[in-house]
Design a protein around this motif. Structure first.
Motif, mmCIF file in Angstrom:
data_model
loop_
_atom_site.group_PDB
_atom_site.id
_atom_site.type_symbol
_atom_site.label_atom_id
_atom_site.label_comp_id
_atom_site.label_asym_id
_atom_site.label_seq_id
_atom_site.Cartn_x
_atom_site.Cartn_y
_atom_site.Cartn_z
ATOM 1 N N ASN A 12 5.134 -11.388 -6.989
ATOM 2 C CA ASN A 12 3.805 -11.537 -7.603
ATOM 3 C C ASN A 12 2.898 -12.412 -6.754
ATOM 4 O O ASN A 12 1.704 -12.155 -6.618
ATOM 5 N N GLN A 13 3.491 -13.462 -6.189
ATOM 6 C CA GLN A 13 2.687 -14.387 -5.388
ATOM 7 C C GLN A 13 2.142 -13.712 -4.128
ATOM 8 O O GLN A 13 0.984 -13.878 -3.771
ATOM 9 N N VAL A 14 2.979 -12.914 -3.475
ATOM 10 C CA VAL A 14 2.536 -12.256 -2.244
ATOM 11 C C VAL A 14 1.583 -11.109 -2.554
ATOM 12 O O VAL A 14 0.598 -10.893 -1.870
ATOM 13 N N ARG A 15 1.871 -10.390 -3.631
ATOM 14 C CA ARG A 15 1.053 -9.226 -3.969
ATOM 15 C C ARG A 15 -0.352 -9.660 -4.396
ATOM 16 O O ARG A 15 -1.335 -9.025 -4.054
ATOM 17 N N GLY A 16 -0.423 -10.773 -5.142
ATOM 18 C CA GLY A 16 -1.735 -11.254 -5.577
ATOM 19 C C GLY A 16 -2.318 -10.352 -6.652
ATOM 20 O O GLY A 16 -1.585 -9.703 -7.408
ATOM 21 N N GLN A 17 -3.634 -10.249 -6.678
ATOM 22 C CA GLN A 17 -4.312 -9.517 -7.758
ATOM 23 C C GLN A 17 -4.372 -8.018 -7.513
ATOM 24 O O GLN A 17 -4.414 -7.234 -8.429
ATOM 25 N N GLU A 18 -4.422 -7.641 -6.227
ATOM 26 C CA GLU A 18 -4.636 -6.217 -5.966
ATOM 27 C C GLU A 18 -3.332 -5.547 -5.542
ATOM 28 O O GLU A 18 -2.421 -6.208 -5.062
ATOM 29 N N PRO A 19 -3.227 -4.216 -5.751
ATOM 30 C CA PRO A 19 -1.966 -3.545 -5.436
ATOM 31 C C PRO A 19 -1.647 -3.585 -3.942
ATOM 32 O O PRO A 19 -2.511 -3.866 -3.117
ATOM 33 N N GLU A 20 -0.370 -3.296 -3.636
ATOM 34 C CA GLU A 20 0.076 -3.406 -2.250
ATOM 35 C C GLU A 20 -0.682 -2.424 -1.342
ATOM 36 O O GLU A 20 -1.100 -1.356 -1.763
ATOM 37 N N ARG A 21 -0.861 -2.854 -0.092
ATOM 38 C CA ARG A 21 -1.540 -2.014 0.896
ATOM 39 C C ARG A 21 -0.496 -1.380 1.809
ATOM 40 O O ARG A 21 0.592 -1.913 1.998
ATOM 41 N N LEU A 22 -0.867 -0.237 2.353
ATOM 42 C CA LEU A 22 0.038 0.498 3.242
ATOM 43 C C LEU A 22 -0.691 0.756 4.554
ATOM 44 O O LEU A 22 -1.886 1.082 4.545
ATOM 45 N N VAL A 23 -0.004 0.575 5.670
ATOM 46 C CA VAL A 23 -0.607 0.932 6.950
ATOM 47 C C VAL A 23 0.312 1.952 7.609
ATOM 48 O O VAL A 23 1.533 1.860 7.522
ATOM 49 N N SER A 24 -0.299 2.982 8.209
ATOM 50 C CA SER A 24 0.494 4.039 8.840
ATOM 51 C C SER A 24 0.099 4.173 10.305
ATOM 52 O O SER A 24 -1.068 3.970 10.660
#
Length: 482
Positions: free
Chosen positions: A331-343
């Motif tokens: 929860n701490q790393v994710r924060g308020q917004e959903p996880e991001r993905l880079v490709s």
């Protein structure tokens, strides 16, 4: 009178306002001399934060970090001095990982190239997979070979630690998946068979979703993703929709699975029922690699690198406690917004996505002049690093995808990279036979590590920060320490 004048009186002053990364203001605006240094800002900001333990902070104004003084950072920018200047503060890791500087062991044992190396979530164990069909476990206290796990009949292409550090999965070119116990080197359960072509990638279900670490996802050249119940030793679900080889699979922390493929797409699946949620399109060629902003916290599970001991141990506690600890860290790393993905792709570009919300990319990241081998978010999610055949590593802003800098020094393709747990350092392995340690703050080469006799295919930095391991064409596994 003139003799008593203090030299500071003609220094320009500015009104500043501290804000956190989300834009929330801290305290009210106040005026400071333009010559203020980050150390002074740190004192003021920590006083306003009123934390028991002051945290190390980095300060940014218009995306530029204040390194020497506010004045120096503002020198290249047009700033209206009448307006309040926003200064963004970012908490930094409270611990420091020191750069590795020397090779402490060169471990022989594999009889073919080392294709993968991986430390367990706490850094207690180290495993490697090789073209000689074996998986080897290495004893880190003595830096000697410990177990040789035999069973595969072809090259071991992919290995993955369960987030509780109690199991290692390995997948081979013969399309079989084995599970191993690092404490004994013995096989656990039965061989997982079902894929019709070789295994390209393995990924475990996150600890905070299931502390038993029961389910494993595999991607294959056959175009499918399979979810395995490792307790029962059978395939639980088969996800099909890709039309070509699946190159990478990631199990996100919010119940989504992500898969990338040579069919140029990334697909987002619901892990509990295998439903395809959306397809992300944009790449013009094979998608080779993906990273989630939460990868590092998912990899380490309940283990907090700041609390690492000299002798790494598995995290103790009941399943419920481990689950809670992992959930808090996530929860701490994710924060308020959903996880991001880079490709990253063979089309030389990267895309940054918010795959839980949108099938349109946030940013198309261009600049590499050759295909992209690997991409990784820093553990604090603020920087994305990409390694390419164009001999460079590029750093990008982890939130916006904006280009930051290129790290140049390798004279041949860069294969693999790994971050230190405090996000301050980055190690890269290259076909030029060297490893290099880079400083993410100064964006410069910190240490050059020659030693391998041939191309370095695999590299990893232990989550407890103590060691870097590397392996490659010279069949040797090397351990590097500070």
């Amino acid at each position: 009178m003139a003799a008593n004048m203090s030299p500071d009186e003609d220094v320009q002053r500015l009104l500043i306002q501290f804000r956190d990364e989300a834009g929330e203001s801290l305290g009210s605006p106040f005026d400071v001399p333009v010559t203020i240094t980050p150390d002074k800002l740190q004192l003021v900001c920590n006083a306003l934060l009123q934390k028991d333990e002051p945290v190390p902070l980095a300060f940014f104004v218009h995306d530029a970090e204040i390194v020497v003084s506010l004045e120096k950072t503002l020198a290249g920018q047009n700033v209206e001095t009448e307006k309040v200047l926003d200064i963004i503060y970012q908490p930094q890791a409270v611990f420091r990982v020191r750069a590795v500087t020397r090779c402490t062991s060169s471990l022989e044992g594999h009889t073919e190239a080392v294709i993968s190396v991986a430390f367990s979530p706490t850094g207690k164990y180290l495993a490697s997979g090789s073209g000689d069909t074996t998986v080897r476990f290495w004893d880190l206290s003595t830096e000697t070979p410990q177990f040789t796990a035999k069973g595969h009949r072809h090259w071991v292409l992919s290995i993955a630690w369960s987030p509780d550090g109690k199991k290692l999965a390995s997948g081979c070119k013969n399309s079989q998946i084995f599970l191993w116990d690092p404490a004994t080197g013995n096989q656990i359960g039965r061989v997982l068979t079902g894929h019709s072509k070789w295994i390209t990638c393995l990924c475990w279900e996150p600890l905070h979703i299931n502390p038993e670490c029961r389910y494993l996802a595999s991607a294959s050249k056959d175009g499918s993703i399979r979810i395995w119940d490792t307790l029962m030793g059978r395939c639980d679900k088969i996800l099909t929709s890709h039309t070509q080889s699946v190159t990478c699979v990631k199990w996100g922390g919010d119940g989504l699975l992500y898969s990338s493929s040579q069919d140029r797409t990334i697909k987002v699946w619901r892990s509990q029922d295998g439903v395809l949620c959306r397809t992300l399109q944009g790449h013009a060629h094979w998608v080779n690699t993906m990273a989630l902003s939460t990868d590092y916290v998912l990899r380490t599970g309940a283990f907090e690198p700041a609390e690492a001991t000299i002798n790494p141990q598995d995290v103790s506690g009941s399943l419920a406690e481990l689950k809670d600890k992992a959930q808090q860290r996530y929860n701490q790393v994710r924060g308020q917004e959903p996880e991001r993905l880079v490709s990253g792709s063979d089309d030389f570009t990267l895309f940054l996505w918010r795959p839980a919300e949108d099938k349109k990319p946030l940013e198309r990241m261009t600049g590499h002049q050759a295909l992209i081998n690997q991409v990784l978010f820093s553990p604090d999610t603020r920087i994305i690093a990409s390694a390419s055949f164009d001999k460079s590593i590029k750093l990008w802003d982890g939130r916006t995808g904006k280009y930051l800098t290129s790290l140049r020094g390798h004279v041949s393709a860069v294969y693999q990279i790994a971050w230190s747990a405090d996000s301050r350092l980055l190690v890269s392995g290259s076909s030029d036979s060297t490893l290099k340690v880079w400083d993410a703050k100064t964006k410069k080469l910190a240490i050059d590590l020659p030693g391998h006799a041939d191309e370095v295919y695999a590299t990893d930095w232990s989550p407890d920060g103590q060691r870097v391991a590397s392996g490659g064409k010279d069949k040797c596994l090397r351990i590097w320490r500070r």
